[in-house]
Design an enzyme around this catalytic site. Structure first.
Site, PDB file in Angstrom:
ATOM      1  N   GLY A  17      -9.564  17.190  20.523  1.00 37.97           N
ATOM      2  CA  GLY A  17      -8.235  17.053  21.169  1.00 37.97           C
ATOM      3  C   GLY A  17      -8.274  16.053  22.284  1.00 37.97           C
ATOM      4  N   TYR A 164      -0.844  32.582  22.119  1.00 35.71           N
ATOM      5  CA  TYR A 164      -1.530  31.757  22.517  1.00 35.71           C
ATOM      6  C   TYR A 164      -2.267  32.420  23.729  1.00 35.71           C
ATOM      7  CZ  TYR A 164      -2.208  27.796  26.023  1.00 35.71           C
ATOM      8  OH  TYR A 164      -2.904  26.818  26.966  1.00 35.71           O
ATOM      9  N   LYS A 168      -6.333  32.576  24.310  1.00 32.86           N
ATOM     10  CA  LYS A 168      -6.930  31.934  25.531  1.00 32.86           C
ATOM     11  C   LYS A 168      -7.865  33.017  26.167  1.00 32.86           C
ATOM     12  CE  LYS A 168      -5.855  27.759  24.999  1.00 32.86           C
ATOM     13  NZ  LYS A 168      -6.979  26.545  24.771  1.00 32.86           N
TER      14      LYS A 168
END
Length: 256
Positions: A17, A164, A168
């Site tokens: 990324g 999400y 995480k």
């Protein structure tokens, strides 16, 4: 002394990324320190543009690659190509990520699975492939990009993305567990948990609630283009040679 502590000159960093956003910021921090850079994402054009920029500005070797990190075959082929192009990988930054905002009761299964596949399975596949050569060389620095969303629970008005947040939190534990497993190989594994930074993921939230988020942050602001660079350089350099399995929040104090 300070120069030696943070010296990563002629090391090779692989950043997933890395074509834009926080990944590009980390790539620039490393390149400005003389580190050679490999960046990948699904968007080859962004990665190649970033690599060209880093080469021209800092005089390091840099290359951009395309990869779907959810595919083990693609990941293995990419890592082999980077090793062929650069000879080694000294630093791995697992930065690729995905999110999906929706109330829990309305979130589609495919949305949950997409987030988990990118944020966890992709990180696992890349780490596994890179880790093999790090184990052989008995040397390596791995930095996983987590999030303050994996440390504290936000109200739905601020962040309504349970996949999400959960992924995480898992990234943080993956970091600790892997650090314990690979310490014997002289491989350091740490994580950075950014707070709110301007990015494609946070654009909508910051547009709607940016001022309120700043107001509740102890430092009264969100992250800027340089706020993550110091932590990323610290974990990649000899300065952190007695630090492993840690999660550093870079968040202006929002997790206090």
């Amino acid at each position: 002394m300070q120069k030696e502590l943070f010296n990563i000159e002629n090391k090779v960093a692989f950043i997933t990324g890395g074509g834009r956003g926080l990944g590009r910021q980390i790539a620039e921090a490393y390149a400005s320190s003389g580190c050679h850079i490999a960046v990948c994402s699904r968007h080859l054009d962004q990665c190649e543009e970033t690599a060209q920029y880093l080469e021209e500005k800092y005089g390091v070797k840099a290359k951009g690659y395309s990869c779907n990190i959810q595919s083990e075959n693609e990941v293995n082929e990419l890592v082999n190509q980077i090793l062929s192009d650069f000879g080694q990988i000294d630093i791995l930054v697992n930065n690729s990520g995905a999110t999906w905002g929706a109330p829990v009761e309305e979130m589609p299964l495919e949305a949950w699975e997409k987030v988990m596949n990118v944020n966890l399975t992709g990180m696992f596949l890349v780490t596994k492939a890179v880790g093999k050569q790090m184990i052989e060389r008995r040397s390596g620095k791995i930095i996983n990009i987590g999030s303050v969303a994996g440390i504290k629970a936000e109200p739905p008005e601020v962040l309504n993305a349970i996949g999400y947040s959960t992924s995480k939190a898992a990234v943080h534990h993956f970091t600790k567990d892997l650090a314990r497993k690979w310490a014997r190989h002289q491989i350091y594994v740490n994580a950075i948990a950014p707070g709110f930074f301007p990015s494609k993921m946070t654009k909508h939230v910051l547009a709607e609630r940016g001022e309120e988020i700043k107001k509740h942050n102890p430092l009264g602001r969100i992250g800027d283009d340089h706020a993550l660079m110091g932590a990323a350089l610290y974990f990649a350099s000899p300065a952190s040679d007695f630090v492993t399995g840690q999660v550093l929040a870079v968040d202006g104090g929002s997790t206090l």
